[in-house]
Design a protein around this motif. Structure first.
Motif, mmCIF file in Angstrom:
data_model
loop_
_atom_site.group_PDB
_atom_site.id
_atom_site.type_symbol
_atom_site.label_atom_id
_atom_site.label_comp_id
_atom_site.label_asym_id
_atom_site.label_seq_id
_atom_site.Cartn_x
_atom_site.Cartn_y
_atom_site.Cartn_z
ATOM 1 N N GLY A 123 0.792 -1.239 0.248
ATOM 2 C CA GLY A 123 -0.361 -0.111 0.296
ATOM 3 C C GLY A 123 0.857 1.510 0.481
ATOM 4 N N GLY A 124 2.096 1.039 -0.201
ATOM 5 C CA GLY A 124 3.516 2.456 -0.162
ATOM 6 C C GLY A 124 3.510 1.697 -1.058
ATOM 7 N N GLN B 244 1.823 -7.499 -5.575
ATOM 8 C CA GLN B 244 3.191 -7.845 -5.005
ATOM 9 C C GLN B 244 2.936 -8.193 -3.667
ATOM 10 O OE1 GLN B 244 4.827 -4.077 -5.675
ATOM 11 N NE2 GLN B 244 6.492 -5.330 -6.127
ATOM 12 N N GLY B 245 2.099 -7.823 -2.343
ATOM 13 C CA GLY B 245 1.834 -8.991 -1.336
ATOM 14 C C GLY B 245 1.415 -9.529 -1.317
ATOM 15 N N GLN B 246 0.602 -10.183 -2.077
ATOM 16 C CA GLN B 246 -0.034 -11.011 -2.717
ATOM 17 C C GLN B 246 0.673 -12.090 -2.798
ATOM 18 O OE1 GLN B 246 -3.252 -10.287 -5.624
ATOM 19 N NE2 GLN B 246 -4.621 -9.939 -4.333
ATOM 20 N N GLN B 247 2.126 -11.742 -3.624
ATOM 21 C CA GLN B 247 3.118 -13.150 -4.416
ATOM 22 C C GLN B 247 3.694 -12.807 -3.031
ATOM 23 O OE1 GLN B 247 3.910 -15.152 -6.652
ATOM 24 N NE2 GLN B 247 4.594 -15.613 -6.111
ATOM 25 N N ALA B 248 4.388 -12.223 -2.391
ATOM 26 C CA ALA B 248 5.002 -12.611 -0.922
ATOM 27 C C ALA B 248 3.921 -13.430 0.420
ATOM 28 C CB ALA B 248 5.402 -11.145 0.135
ATOM 29 N N ALA B 249 2.266 -13.353 0.239
ATOM 30 C CA ALA B 249 1.525 -13.692 1.014
ATOM 31 C C ALA B 249 1.804 -15.656 0.217
ATOM 32 C CB ALA B 249 0.384 -13.545 0.769
ATOM 33 N N ARG B 250 2.087 -15.786 -1.001
ATOM 34 C CA ARG B 250 2.153 -16.256 -1.437
ATOM 35 C C ARG B 250 3.414 -17.300 -1.525
ATOM 36 N NH1 ARG B 250 0.447 -19.685 -6.418
ATOM 37 N NH2 ARG B 250 1.501 -20.693 -7.285
ATOM 38 N N ILE B 251 4.666 -16.899 -1.539
ATOM 39 C CA ILE B 251 5.664 -16.995 -1.213
ATOM 40 C C ILE B 251 5.766 -17.228 0.634
ATOM 41 C CG2 ILE B 251 8.099 -16.922 -1.151
ATOM 42 C CD1 ILE B 251 7.661 -15.028 -3.343
ATOM 43 N N GLY C 67 -2.430 -16.876 9.853
ATOM 44 C CA GLY C 67 -2.415 -15.555 10.610
ATOM 45 C C GLY C 67 -1.449 -15.260 9.818
ATOM 46 N N GLY C 68 -1.722 -13.883 9.113
ATOM 47 C CA GLY C 68 -0.959 -12.972 8.619
ATOM 48 C C GLY C 68 -0.382 -11.189 8.423
ATOM 49 N N PHE C 69 0.480 -11.283 8.658
ATOM 50 C CA PHE C 69 0.616 -9.431 8.815
ATOM 51 C C PHE C 69 1.832 -8.954 7.947
ATOM 52 C CE2 PHE C 69 1.727 -13.009 12.862
ATOM 53 C CZ PHE C 69 0.999 -12.419 13.590
ATOM 54 N N ILE C 70 0.727 -8.018 7.771
ATOM 55 C CA ILE C 70 0.855 -7.205 6.615
ATOM 56 C C ILE C 70 1.958 -5.607 6.853
ATOM 57 C CG2 ILE C 70 -0.194 -6.042 4.705
ATOM 58 C CD1 ILE C 70 -0.550 -9.550 4.930
ATOM 59 N N ALA C 71 2.981 -6.259 6.392
ATOM 60 C CA ALA C 71 3.794 -4.549 6.029
ATOM 61 C C ALA C 71 2.787 -3.439 5.812
ATOM 62 C CB ALA C 71 5.584 -4.543 6.308
ATOM 63 N N SER C 72 1.961 -2.343 6.269
ATOM 64 C CA SER C 72 1.938 -1.245 5.667
ATOM 65 C C SER C 72 1.385 0.266 6.312
ATOM 66 C CB SER C 72 0.285 -1.900 5.124
ATOM 67 O OG SER C 72 -0.291 -1.985 6.236
ATOM 68 N N PRO C 73 0.943 1.151 5.880
ATOM 69 C CA PRO C 73 1.399 2.956 6.156
ATOM 70 C C PRO C 73 -0.461 2.773 6.833
ATOM 71 C CG PRO C 73 1.159 2.514 4.063
ATOM 72 C CD PRO C 73 0.940 0.658 4.149
ATOM 73 N N PRO C 74 -0.181 3.194 7.306
ATOM 74 C CA PRO C 74 -1.768 3.261 8.966
ATOM 75 C C PRO C 74 -2.641 3.139 7.894
ATOM 76 C CG PRO C 74 0.078 4.408 9.719
ATOM 77 C CD PRO C 74 0.532 4.437 8.460
ATOM 78 N N ASP C 75 -2.956 3.815 6.889
ATOM 79 C CA ASP C 75 -4.077 4.355 5.958
ATOM 80 C C ASP C 75 -4.915 3.069 5.385
ATOM 81 O OD1 ASP C 75 -2.061 4.659 4.125
ATOM 82 O OD2 ASP C 75 -3.485 6.679 3.693
ATOM 83 N N PHE C 76 -3.704 2.131 4.892
ATOM 84 C CA PHE C 76 -3.951 0.575 4.194
ATOM 85 C C PHE C 76 -5.161 0.433 4.750
ATOM 86 C CE2 PHE C 76 -2.858 -3.346 2.247
ATOM 87 C CZ PHE C 76 -3.317 -3.363 1.464
#
Length: 155
Positions: free
Chosen positions: A56-57, A63-70, A97-106
């Motif tokens: 979201g930045g 790309q985030g979905q691909q990261a979660a897949r990996i 359980g998923g942790f997504i690094a993201s800006p506060p407004d994502f």
């Protein structure tokens, strides 16, 4: 001869990596009875973090979905080790359980985590349907964009 799950992974073009060594004072998985609790996995490919930054930045949802897949692929490597090398012993994916690094407004964390969830179902079919929690966090180890932990039931 590969098992059913190994054949499915090959069909999907997935080769499981070697089990990643923990980055700190913990173990990669804990086998408790028939439950395998797998520590959070980041999107490591060949020992390097494949997707870094904030989703979201400068990191897009795809790309985030691909990261979660990996991350899920790395979870499977841990589960395979816990199951004595036989992924056909997996009775069910219990929880992710998923942790997504993201800006506060994502706010699209769930879409990102679908990268792992969709792969769980693609690999295991109905046995891959699971409970899930997904949260946004300000940062993850090594600036990874995503981290996924899991719980699996073995036969």
């Amino acid at each position: 001869m590969p098992g059913t799950i190994e054949a499915k992974l090959a069909e999907l073009g997935i080769t499981l990596p070697a089990v990643a060594a923990p980055m700190a004072n913990y173990i990669g998985y804990n086998l408790v009875g028939k439950l395998v609790v797998v520590s959070g996995q980041i999107p490591l490919v060949d020992g390097k973090i494949a997707v870094t930054g904030k989703v979201g930045g400068w990191v897009g949802i795809e790309q985030g979905q691909q990261a979660a897949r990996i991350c899920f692929i790395n979870l499977l490597a841990q589960v395979k080790a816990a199951a004595g090398g036989d992924l056909d012993k997996v009775k069910r994916v219990v929880r992710l359980g998923g942790f997504i690094a993201s800006p506060p407004d994502f706010t699209q964390h769930a879409l990102v985590m679908n990268g792992a969830s969709d792969l769980a179902v693609a690999v295991f079919g109905d046995k891959g349907r699971h409970a899930r929690t997904t949260i946004g966090v300000p940062a993850l180890p090594g600036d990874a964009a995503v981290e996924v932990e899991g719980m699996f039931e073995l036969e």
